[in-house]
Design an enzyme around this catalytic site. Sequence first.
Site, mmCIF file in Angstrom:
data_model
loop_
_atom_site.group_PDB
_atom_site.id
_atom_site.type_symbol
_atom_site.label_atom_id
_atom_site.label_comp_id
_atom_site.label_asym_id
_atom_site.label_seq_id
_atom_site.Cartn_x
_atom_site.Cartn_y
_atom_site.Cartn_z
ATOM 1 N N CYS A 1 56.601 14.674 88.848
ATOM 2 C CA CYS A 1 55.406 14.807 89.699
ATOM 3 C C CYS A 1 54.258 13.990 89.115
ATOM 4 O O CYS A 1 54.158 12.803 89.355
ATOM 5 C CB CYS A 1 55.016 16.282 89.813
ATOM 6 S SG CYS A 1 56.216 17.284 90.688
ATOM 7 N N GLU B 1 53.418 14.484 85.667
ATOM 8 C CA GLU B 1 53.586 14.423 84.218
ATOM 9 C C GLU B 1 53.762 12.972 83.785
ATOM 10 O O GLU B 1 54.201 12.117 84.559
ATOM 11 C CB GLU B 1 54.806 15.244 83.783
ATOM 12 C CG GLU B 1 54.736 16.705 84.162
ATOM 13 C CD GLU B 1 55.362 17.010 85.514
ATOM 14 O OE1 GLU B 1 55.726 18.164 85.745
ATOM 15 O OE2 GLU B 1 55.485 16.091 86.338
#
Length: 800
Positions: A434, A436
């Site tokens: 996502c 990160e």
Amino acid sequence: MSYFGELTPRMAAFREELLNAKPQVCVERAVITTRVYRERQDQPLALKRAIMLREVLAGMSIFIEPQTLIAGNQASSNRSAPIFPEYAMSWVIDELDEFERRDGDVFYITEENKRKLREIAPFWEHNTVLDRGLAAFPPHSRLYYDLGIIKSEGNITSGDAHCAVNYSGMLRAGLGDYKRRAEEKLAALDLTDYRNIHKSYFYRAVVIVVDAVRAFARRYADLAFRTARQEADEARRAELLEMSRILSKVPYGPAESFREAVQALWLTHLVLQIESNGHSLSYGRMDQYLDPYYEADLAAGRITAAQADELLCNLWLKSYTINKIRSWSHTQFSAGSPLYQNVTIAGQTPDGRDATNPMSRLILRSVAQCHLTQPNLTVRYHRGLSDEFMRECVEVVRCGFGMPAFNDDEVIIPSFIAKGVKPEDAYNYSAIGCVETAVPGKWGYRCTGMSFLNFPKALLIAMNDGVDPASGTRLCEGTGHFRDMESFDEVKACWDKVIREMCRQCTIIDATCDMVLEENTADILCSALTDDCIEHGLNMKEGGAVYDFISDLQVGIANLADSLAAVKKVVFEDGAVTPARLWEALEQNFEGPENERIRALLQAAPKYGNDDDYVDNLVVDAYNVYIDEMKKYHNTRYGRGPIGGIYYAGTSSISANVPQGAGTLATPDGRRAGEPLAEGCSPSHAADRNGPTAVFKSVSKLPTEEITGGVLLNQKVTPQMLQKEENREKLVLLLRTFFNRLHGYHVQFNVVSRDTLLDAQAHPENHRDLIVRVAGYSAFFNVLSRRTQDDIIERTEQAL
């Protein structure tokens, strides 16, 4: 004709075929894996895992679609999801007859495949990673898991992922070079040292796996050759023969052209997702490592821009063929069957120059043409990113499928360097899953902890003297009950005490998961392609990577902010409600006229997302307590080789806000029991009333330099809003202000109207192509559960 052009006819046909494909459950991997585990129970773990992968790649069905230019399939049919029995089987058997009746993320399974799964299930009883993980949790920590306060099912049932391997090195050297290095290290081991005996298993496993991937590629090479001999169309026959030639060479040997590089990349990426039950396996900085092949081929006349564009579109369509089935409880945390295969473009070179190149633009164009949920496209923003490229990005945003997301170099790079990452590596970071981030090819087996901590529920437990108000279970020592508190300082004190204990419990649960995964799974190819596992003779779970940092995930940040502000203002400053009376209203879920009056007072209190220091500073202080406590702890690889081994915060809650909201009682922000929590670090629904600039200012006050795991911000605008060129220019300026002046970490946009979403709920057959941004990923709206759809519908529509 769209702004970015259209798919070629055959890629359009391939896309249509994939969208029409019913997601099936594939049992081939499960059956082969069970056979290998039965026959090889005496083998060291690394060798058993390598042999398992070899047998799966040798025995699974393979096919080459008539439209494709690259070969490789994950399961017996496209969009089918394999079962990974070594990770979990109990939920599979329990839910076999429910897959088709799910409220979202529906899968289909034949009666014959149900029979096969029931047949192998007894072998896995009390014998899976999930079984061993649940048994390994310390009893008190298990309470937090069972009560849904800390959710980590995605960790204990998933394989290596939330990483990007060294695709650049693999393309340059070929997998054969990794085999050579493993053989040299194996030959040099002094086996009188027992630690080297353990390393020998890893090196032998690397050799087995590389040979297995080579044989897998040759299966496709042979199939392409046989298919070509039967092909009447000369052009297609030539493509199949070229495919056969390439697959006889890569990924074992180095790639020497763009076509070879894309095929090698895809087949390796695919095998990694067959090897283990992972997700968020990302492509890294693809524009940086593919551009040299592309530009060399262009200059030599070996490829045209149109041909390269079609090849990339083919890669995205193949990426979309990969699927994953999760338990229903886990599905609610990852709605839309996301795989989070993130592609990162743009950013900077190690010396700070703009890194955009022709491949950056070609990736933008091809992703826009495909209009799919995979890959997950991220643009690395920096001050030097050109206005022209920014406008191209906004045109992709206009396409309305939630991409690209923007991550800010100006925050992320300094944050990494401060934590010990070498500058040249920090400048090479990519988005993973996502929002990160990690250094591709050098990071441990997951850059996020996958332990979701419910902040609003933690506040209720703190206010209830350490007792879970839903179950009556005492979880920790408190500081007294909210009913008896006389000042807001006492509320802050109870939060401080309880959230520190919950942070500690997150670490215990996370460490237990990691311990059990290390003892029971070893994903050899993923480790071999991560520096410096071969050098160290250790897989990633054992500490073989160069870096190893993890973020845990915090859910409901905006609800925490708004709750604290409401308690401070309504109870302790205005004296409009006593603590005892507010607690009673929460227990009664605001039912009844007097409770509704109290709820209205709470809703009128200052709200996060409006650039109001009153509320924004409260959540910053509360979050800093958690961050301060987290710095005390280390992951299981700490001190075993990698740089780091520490935890940091992250707000990538995926779709956890919906199920965790369902299990949370009424909260002091006026939210009723069971309603979704706010997602990511975004404001609560309809609470942000002062426009996107105010939202950006509130979010930027968070300690983003410490939330290195990602500060996920979703914003929603209507398609009509971006039809005007002046509004598109405003969006470019708004983004530059957010990143340059406010030091924002991340933002992404849903470009869809409320009316369209409501119509899609009522008439899904008319909106098959409707894609929405759920959290740090996109999903087709029609596959989402009703609860998740409603959550997206209720998000604030911003004006520019």
